[in-house]
Write a protein that holds these residues in place. Structure first.
Motif, mmCIF file in Angstrom:
data_model
loop_
_atom_site.group_PDB
_atom_site.id
_atom_site.type_symbol
_atom_site.label_atom_id
_atom_site.label_comp_id
_atom_site.label_asym_id
_atom_site.label_seq_id
_atom_site.Cartn_x
_atom_site.Cartn_y
_atom_site.Cartn_z
ATOM 1 N N GLY A 162 50.040 29.265 52.076
ATOM 2 C CA GLY A 162 49.704 29.733 50.744
ATOM 3 C C GLY A 162 48.684 30.856 50.768
ATOM 4 O O GLY A 162 48.035 31.117 51.782
ATOM 5 N N ASP A 163 48.543 31.525 49.622
ATOM 6 C CA ASP A 163 47.652 32.675 49.504
ATOM 7 C C ASP A 163 46.941 32.623 48.160
ATOM 8 O O ASP A 163 47.492 33.013 47.138
ATOM 9 C CB ASP A 163 48.461 33.964 49.636
ATOM 10 N N ILE A 164 45.704 32.137 48.163
ATOM 11 C CA ILE A 164 44.916 32.059 46.937
ATOM 12 C C ILE A 164 44.646 33.450 46.379
ATOM 13 O O ILE A 164 44.475 33.637 45.174
ATOM 14 C CB ILE A 164 43.595 31.304 47.206
ATOM 15 N N GLY A 165 44.628 34.457 47.260
ATOM 16 C CA GLY A 165 44.440 35.831 46.811
ATOM 17 C C GLY A 165 45.479 36.266 45.793
ATOM 18 O O GLY A 165 45.207 37.125 44.944
ATOM 19 N N ARG A 166 46.670 35.684 45.846
ATOM 20 C CA ARG A 166 47.700 36.015 44.855
ATOM 21 C C ARG A 166 47.223 35.657 43.454
ATOM 22 O O ARG A 166 47.394 36.438 42.512
ATOM 23 C CB ARG A 166 48.996 35.271 45.184
ATOM 24 N N SER A 167 46.623 34.498 43.304
ATOM 25 C CA SER A 167 46.101 34.107 41.992
ATOM 26 C C SER A 167 44.996 35.044 41.536
ATOM 27 O O SER A 167 44.940 35.444 40.368
ATOM 28 C CB SER A 167 45.577 32.666 42.028
ATOM 29 N N LEU A 168 44.099 35.383 42.433
ATOM 30 C CA LEU A 168 42.993 36.265 42.070
ATOM 31 C C LEU A 168 43.513 37.643 41.665
ATOM 32 O O LEU A 168 43.030 38.240 40.700
ATOM 33 C CB LEU A 168 42.008 36.369 43.232
ATOM 34 N N ASP A 169 44.522 38.133 42.369
ATOM 35 C CA ASP A 169 45.072 39.452 42.062
ATOM 36 C C ASP A 169 45.831 39.481 40.728
ATOM 37 O O ASP A 169 45.792 40.490 40.012
ATOM 38 C CB ASP A 169 46.014 39.907 43.177
ATOM 39 N N LEU A 170 46.517 38.388 40.410
ATOM 40 C CA LEU A 170 47.389 38.386 39.233
ATOM 41 C C LEU A 170 46.703 37.925 37.949
ATOM 42 O O LEU A 170 47.281 38.056 36.871
ATOM 43 C CB LEU A 170 48.613 37.497 39.493
ATOM 44 N N LEU A 171 45.489 37.435 38.040
ATOM 45 C CA LEU A 171 44.829 36.926 36.831
ATOM 46 C C LEU A 171 44.722 37.972 35.723
ATOM 47 O O LEU A 171 45.006 37.650 34.556
ATOM 48 C CB LEU A 171 43.454 36.354 37.182
ATOM 49 N N PRO A 172 44.334 39.217 35.996
ATOM 50 C CA PRO A 172 44.290 40.191 34.891
ATOM 51 C C PRO A 172 45.641 40.380 34.198
ATOM 52 O O PRO A 172 45.706 40.530 32.974
ATOM 53 C CB PRO A 172 43.838 41.486 35.588
#
Length: 225
Positions: A162-172
């Motif tokens: 998994g990649d938590i960075g995906r959530s951080l990137d897509l939040l906006p």
């Protein structure tokens, strides 16, 4: 629309959608001698606002598991399975679901419109799982959906780290789309990771394997601490 699922998350002190599933993506037993009643009682004691019930066969689930959990709790329930046909929505209502998982990777834009509209008409909250901005752009009625970023790869049957960075990137992008309740789902492996995502601005987290393995549900963060 029945907004009970969304409202429960938005007003929760510990906004975790706590999951009931029989095994993980690698086939390892997560129940470990417990009953659904044991798990639900522990989740309620920890302040779960909602419960996810995995009925998909990948994870050892069955529709009966959802029916069993529905008899045990008054909390709103998310049915996690592969929803691709409208007749599945009425079955979800009968089993006790308040929300249903709609996976953008499995649904062309026309099918996504059909399923989101059908869910809303059935009184279900569409819980739409996306992995990219292009998938997000195809979600209709985003202001009436819970939109979740899946941090894992469904094409690998979620067996990746998994990649938590995906959530951080897509939040906006989730905020711009208008969903009232952006959620991060999967690969949330510790209270520290959960804290990071809540501090970033996520209004809910869907956590399964890590909660079923934890010894202390109360170690997981709240919105206030």
């Amino acid at each position: 629309m029945n907004a009970r699922f969304t409202e429960a998350l938005l007003t929760a002190e510990r906004p975790l959608i706590m999951e009931v599933k029989r095994r993980d993506a690698h086939g390892i037993d997560l129940i470990a001698g417990r009953t659904p009643a044991d798990i639900v009682a522990a989740y309620e004691a920890a302040g779960a606002p909602c419960i996810s019930v995995v009925t998909g066969r990948w994870f050892g689930g069955t529709p009966q598991l959802l029916a069993d959990v529905a008899r045990l709790t008054e909390l709103p329930l998310l049915q996690k399975d592969f929803f691709t046909r409208r007749e599945q929505l009425s079955a979800a209502v009968e089993l006790g679901a308040s929300a249903v998982l709609l996976t953008a990777a499995l649904l062309p834009a026309s099918a996504m419109r059909t399923m989101v509209t059908g869910a809303l008409r059935a009184g279900l909250t569409p819980f739409v799982e996306i992995t990219s901005e292009s998938e997000l752009a195809a979600v209709p009625h985003a202001d009436e959906c819970v939109i979740a970023v899946n941090n894992k790869d469904i094409t690998a049957r979620e067996r990746d780290a998994g990649d938590i960075g995906r959530s951080l990137d897509l939040l906006p992008a989730l905020r711009a789309a208008g969903t009232p309740c952006p959620v991060s789902a999967s690969a949330i492996d510790s209270p520290q990771t959960a804290r990071l995502l809540l501090d970033a601005g996520y209004r809910g987290l869907l956590v399964g394997t890590a909660l079923l393995r934890t010894r202390d549900l109360n170690a997981w963060p709240t919105v206030a601490a």
